[in-house]
Design an enzyme around this catalytic site. Structure first.
Site, PDB file in Angstrom:
ATOM      1  N   CYS A 166       0.830  -1.211   0.000  1.00  0.00           N
ATOM      2  CA  CYS A 166       0.000   0.000   0.000  1.00  0.00           C
ATOM      3  C   CYS A 166       0.862   1.257   0.000  1.00  0.00           C
ATOM      4  CB  CYS A 166      -0.970  -0.060   1.188  1.00  0.00           C
ATOM      5  SG  CYS A 166      -2.341   1.064   1.000  1.00  0.00           S
TER       6      CYS A 166
ATOM      7  N   HIS B 223      -3.502  -5.656   1.082  1.00  0.00           N
ATOM      8  CA  HIS B 223      -2.789  -5.863   2.350  1.00  0.00           C
ATOM      9  C   HIS B 223      -2.738  -7.346   2.726  1.00  0.00           C
ATOM     10  CE1 HIS B 223      -2.505  -1.673   3.923  1.00  0.00           C
ATOM     11  NE2 HIS B 223      -3.503  -1.465   3.075  1.00  0.00           N
TER      12      HIS B 223
ATOM     13  N   GLU C  73      -1.099  -8.697   5.041  1.00  0.00           N
ATOM     14  CA  GLU C  73      -1.061  -8.859   6.511  1.00  0.00           C
ATOM     15  C   GLU C  73      -2.478  -8.835   7.089  1.00  0.00           C
ATOM     16  OE1 GLU C  73      -0.588  -6.058   5.025  1.00  0.00           O
ATOM     17  OE2 GLU C  73      -1.200  -4.350   6.265  1.00  0.00           O
TER      18      GLU C  73
END
Lengths: 238, 735
Positions: free
Chosen positions: A89, A206, A208
């Site tokens: 990002c 993302h 994560e």
């Protein structure tokens, strides 16, 4: 197996640094530490992650000021030397500003911030970030950004394609690359790409946020597991 | 004697002025008068509401901090505390929607991290005028972008909230921002200036002329001079606040400071006097040392400025250097601007001259309290009477239309603009009955929700107040959580009007009764009066923010249908109540009738059944019946499931079909379970003496409802889903 060393860079305004740190340490069990942007030391990291957030408030232009952080000198050297760098990002935006990846980001086509799960088609499994794909090449991973509308000149796009640098594209749930699935208006639905050498990946979604099933998706695991596999086995893709 | 006009400009009465003179033993100069006008404003002093707020239950075994501090604090176990509060930013958001809403978020975030907690969730209760008016669209877009702009940059997820549309908010939108943070319960910081001689530090953005008189502005109605008030709105800098957050938490983690207070409404004035008052000490500050971004600011302007992203803190002498180093690391200046004194006075120096010298207690604690007159509003008699209405000819069409009401329609257009996943704790995303946040490395989780149906409070403020609490708790029950603490934001009109005061009193009584029944403490909140523009008041709008605990994060429940062949149950009982419903409002354009009645004890039992069934793993879905009634509830269950499964219902109640489908009777939850779990579920309900009825099964592509064997609804799920999904975005497309 000894643990790998992951460095998560903290810029002022980074806000996915804790998240990335959490999954690397607690979900993937790796030796993880923060790297302060004002320092000049990568602390012998095997892989550097530029996390999401709003470095310097995204003032001027996303990633534009972070590029001048002291640590970026060492990061550039690390990347040029073949070290693994993942920009997520805002981290992707910083990589573009640093010139480690080609192109630039525009505002999302609907001119609004967008946070939601999207589907991605994995286009290239011959990279340090994608070598652990078995069958399913469609991933469900969240995005959260205002400036994720990837743009590059047609010459650059040709070059990227010739070199197989596109890693992720926005797709529908069956993996079809459609205009409707292109949430932010990116050229060629590009959601993530690597440099020619394959050691630097930038992606808007993302991973994560998709590493624990409690949060709705595990599909980000393939990326981190690929990195770990690559570093453990020192694979070669050229 | 100060001129009358100056008093009027400061919104102080002559009696209040005389009291000031008596308290400080002199005529105040203009800066001193400005300080009193802010601290004695309705916004800061609660002078009209305090007497009534005392009726709310504020104590409980788990309460660490009740009302009166920056935020309330509840012990959630395993050494952790939840710090939370809701606050309004209505007036600024109307004048300048983006910045007004953004700084509302900034303010509530500071309230939380000032106490040493890391904010982990935001939510917003929003009330807008109808989207058919262009002005309302602009306001709606601006407010939502402002909330997103601030919260997203801060890296605090906005995990939910509620949005209602009603004509009464056309010239008076409501923005109530909620924030929750987590800290270790033995590491809480308070606003106190202790220790004579200890240095007072100013941290954060420089002071400018923005927001002067913000708190006084929020304490008056708006007239036609609206545009002129724009300069009163502060401008937010979320990046600066993010740095402030990280630096403050670092300083607090290392235990380097004694007390800290954010500069929100009333800026330096409020932070200095409150910190001194809390510690029964005094403060002396030198304005020449205050970082300023504009030239030639007067002491009056510096003291009254509401520039954002500023903090005042008291350090120990021996730790000042380390404190300053940490702020410098985050590119922030921490400047010593004064010191703690023991004389219980606020002393302000400017260019070598003492420009303010007043007793702290007079400013903070001695504002006169008002027991304002109250009177039953005249509108009630006619509005609560409902003449008979004919039943709809086409139930399918009626339901479809209702699904397109912006109050009922899908809110993803709003939520997708918020980063609701950052910090990776959001286990149940916005759109469910309540949001669920896991706590990393813990088995238990937090749930939270905001609620407040102002149509009910308009027609019967006491019942409306009860329902607001009940519905919030019911939403928590639907995800499997039990309530542990309450914060409230009470949005009303001008309290100097007896009818408004009556609404206020009644609503508080309702809220208090419900909180007592559910045994949940109110740990703070905010009162927003004067929500009137050009003489028109909003509906009384209490918004309840309720926080709950879920014992096992892996056992939460969500509203969407999961599997074909599941049995659909109604927990609770259908009743013949159509008054105050969204059906009457949206289809018949009537805000009339008696709102649904509520028996709090029954309500509580219903929650128990749902929570127990979820804990035992018996349920596949749970969703409460609220706006739009049973029909809308069922439709939402179908829409919110991944496969958009249909269902078939057989209803047997002896109630008119329209009331049965669209009435909003309370204490009802729709749940689904596997057929083999039927008996276990029924047993739990019987154990609590709660009615439970099997009403249908899931499956198919249509939503089909029979009432006494007659098919009254048969709609393809996918098509009605599109209606529901697109209703709000479509309003913004045509531009």
């Amino acid at each position: 197996m000894s643990k790998l060393r992951f460095g998560v860079v903290v810029f002022p305004g980074s806000n996915c640094d804790h998240d990335t740190f959490h999954v690397l340490r607690n979900v993937y069990g790796q030796d993880t530490f923060y790297l302060w942007h004002k320092d000049h030391d990568l602390n012998n990291a095997d892989c550097i992650i530029l996390p999401g957030g709003f470095s310097y408030g995204d003032y001027l232009r996303s990633g534009a000021i972070a590029k001048f952080s002291p640590l970026m000198k060492e990061l550039q050297e690390f990347a040029h030397g073949g070290g693994l760098v993942l920009g997520i990002c805002n981290g992707f935006q910083v990589l573009l500003e640093l010139g480690l990846l080609p192109g630039a980001m525009l505002r999302n086509k609907n001119l609004k911030f967008l946070c939601e799960h999207v589907h991605l088609k994995m286009e290239n499994d011959q990279t340090p970030f994608t070598n652990q794909w078995q069958e399913n090449r469609v991933l469900r991973i969240p995005i959260a950004h205002f400036d994720g509308n990837y743009y590059a000149s047609s010459d650059t796009i040709e070059e990227i394609k010739t070199n197989d640098q596109i890693v992720f594209r926005y797709a529908d749930r069956e993996g079809r690359i459609t205009e409707e699935a292109n949430v932010n208006g990116s050229v060629e639905n590009i959601a993530g790409l690597v440099n020619k050498q394959r050691n630097v990946l930038g992606m808007m979604p993302h991973p994560e946020r998709a590493s624990e099933s409690l949060l709705g998706s595990n599909d980000g695991q393939a990326i981190f597991k690929s990195i770990i596999h690559h570093l453990t086995h020192s694979l070669n893709y050229s | 004697m100060i001129h009358k006009k100056i008093l009027e400009e400061h919104k102080l009465t002559e009696e209040e002025y005389e009291r000031i003179v008596e308290l400080i033993g002199k005529e105040p100069n203009i800066t001193e008068l400005g300080i009193f006008s802010l601290m004695w404003s309705e916004h800061c002093s609660y002078k009209s509401s305090k007497a009534h707020l005392q009726k709310l239950p504020v104590t409980g075994e788990n309460v660490i901090q009740g009302p009166g501090e920056n935020a309330g604090i509840i012990d959630i176990g395993e050494g952790l505390a939840a710090v939370f509060k809701i606050e309004s930013h209505n007036h600024p958001s109307f004048i300048e929607p983006y910045q007004g809403a953004a700084t509302g978020v900034g303010g509530i975030l500071r309230d939380i991290f000032t106490m040493g907690a890391r904010p982990i969730a935001l939510m917003d209760a929003l009330r807008f005028g109808p989207l058919s008016l262009p002005k309302n669209k602009t306001i709606t877009e601006g407010i939502i972008s402002g909330i997103a702009g601030y919260g997203n940059c801060m890296g605090v997820p906005t995990v939910g909230g509620d949005v209602y549309f009603n004509e009464c908010y056309s010239l008076n939108p409501l923005v109530n921002a909620f924030c929750l943070g987590i800290c270790e319960k033995d590491k809480i910081f308070y606003a106190k200036a202790e220790g004579e001689g200890n240095p007072v530090l100013y941290v954060g953005s420089k002071t400018g002329r923005d927001g002067i008189h913000g708190a006084t502005m929020a304490s008056a109605e708006f007239g036609e001079d609206l545009e002129e008030k724009r300069p009163n709105v502060q401008v937010g800098d979320p990046f600066k606040e993010k740095l402030l957050l990280e630096a403050c938490l670092e300083v607090m983690n290392k235990n380097l400071i004694i007390g800290i207070q954010d500069m929100g409404a009333a800026g330096l004035t409020c932070s200095t006097t409150e910190m001194a008052s809390n510690a029964k000490s005094g403060i002396e500050i030198n304005l020449d040392l205050i970082p300023q971004r504009e030239e030639g600011m007067t002491p009056y302007e510096i003291m009254l400025s509401e520039s954002q992203e500023r903090m005042l803190l008291v350090a120990k002498k021996e730790t000042v250097k380390e404190v300053q180093e940490i702020y410098a690391k985050w590119d922030l200046d921490a400047v010593i601007v004064g010191q703690v004194t023991s004389d219980q006075r606020l002393k302000v120096i400017f260019e070598g001259i003492t420009v303010v010298d007043i007793p702290v207690q007079a400013v903070v604690d001695m504002c006169p309290l008002y027991h304002r007159e109250s009177k039953v509003p005249a509108y009630l008699e006619s509005q609560t009477k409902l003449d008979p209405i004919p039943p709809p000819e086409d139930y399918n069409g009626t339901l479809k239309k209702l699904l397109s009401s912006p109050t009922i329609a899908d809110k993803q257009w709003v939520f997708r603009q918020y980063d609701h996943m950052v910090q990776i704790n959001t286990a149940l995303l916005p759109g469910a009955d309540a949001s669920v946040l896991r706590l990393k490395n813990k088995k238990f989780a937090l749930a939270m929700t905001l609620d407040g149906n102002s149509l009910y409070t308009y027609l019967d403020p006491k019942t409306g107040g009860k329902i607001a609490v009940a519905e919030a708790c019911r939403n928590l029950a639907c995800v499997g959580a039990h309530p542990v603490g309450v914060t409230n934001c009470l949005n009303f009109g001008n309290p100097e009007k007896p009818e408004i005061m009556w609404q206020f009193q009644e609503a508080i009584e309702g809220i208090a009764a419900a909180c007592r029944t559910f045994n949940i403490p109110v740990t703070g909140g905010n009162v927003s009066f004067y929500n009137e523009t050009e003489g028109l008041s909003i509906h009384p709008t209490p918004v309840l923010g309720i926080v709950g605990l879920l014992r096992d994060v892996d056992k939460s429940c969500s509203p969407g249908f999961k599997n074909t062949g599941d049995v659909i149950f109604l927990i609770g009982k259908n009743k013949d109540e159509i008054g105050g419903s969204e059906y009457l409002k949206f289809i018949w354009d009537m805000e009339k009738g008696q709102p649904p009645q509520i028996d709090l004890q029954t309500e509580k039992q219903v929650h128990k059944v749902c929570i127990e069934a979820i804990a035992k793993g018996l349920l596949h879905s749970a969703h409460d019946i609220s706006e739009g009634g049973l029909a809308v509830c069922i439709a939402e269950c179908a829409f919110l499931g991944d496969n958009r499964l249909g269902c078939t219902l057989h209803l047997k109640d002896r109630i008119r079909s329209d009331a049965l489908l669209f009435g909003e009777s309370q204490s009802r939850i729709i749940v689904t379970a596997k057929p083999e779990n039927k008996d276990a579920l029924v047993k739990i309900a019987q154990g609590q003496n709660v009615p439970i009825e099997e009403i249908g099964t899931t499956g198919g592509k249509n939503m089909t409802v029979y009432h006494n064997q007659k098919k009254i609804i048969d709609l393809p799920v996918q098509k009605s889903y599109t209606t529901w999904k697109q209703a709000i975005p479509d309003h913004f497309k045509a531009r």
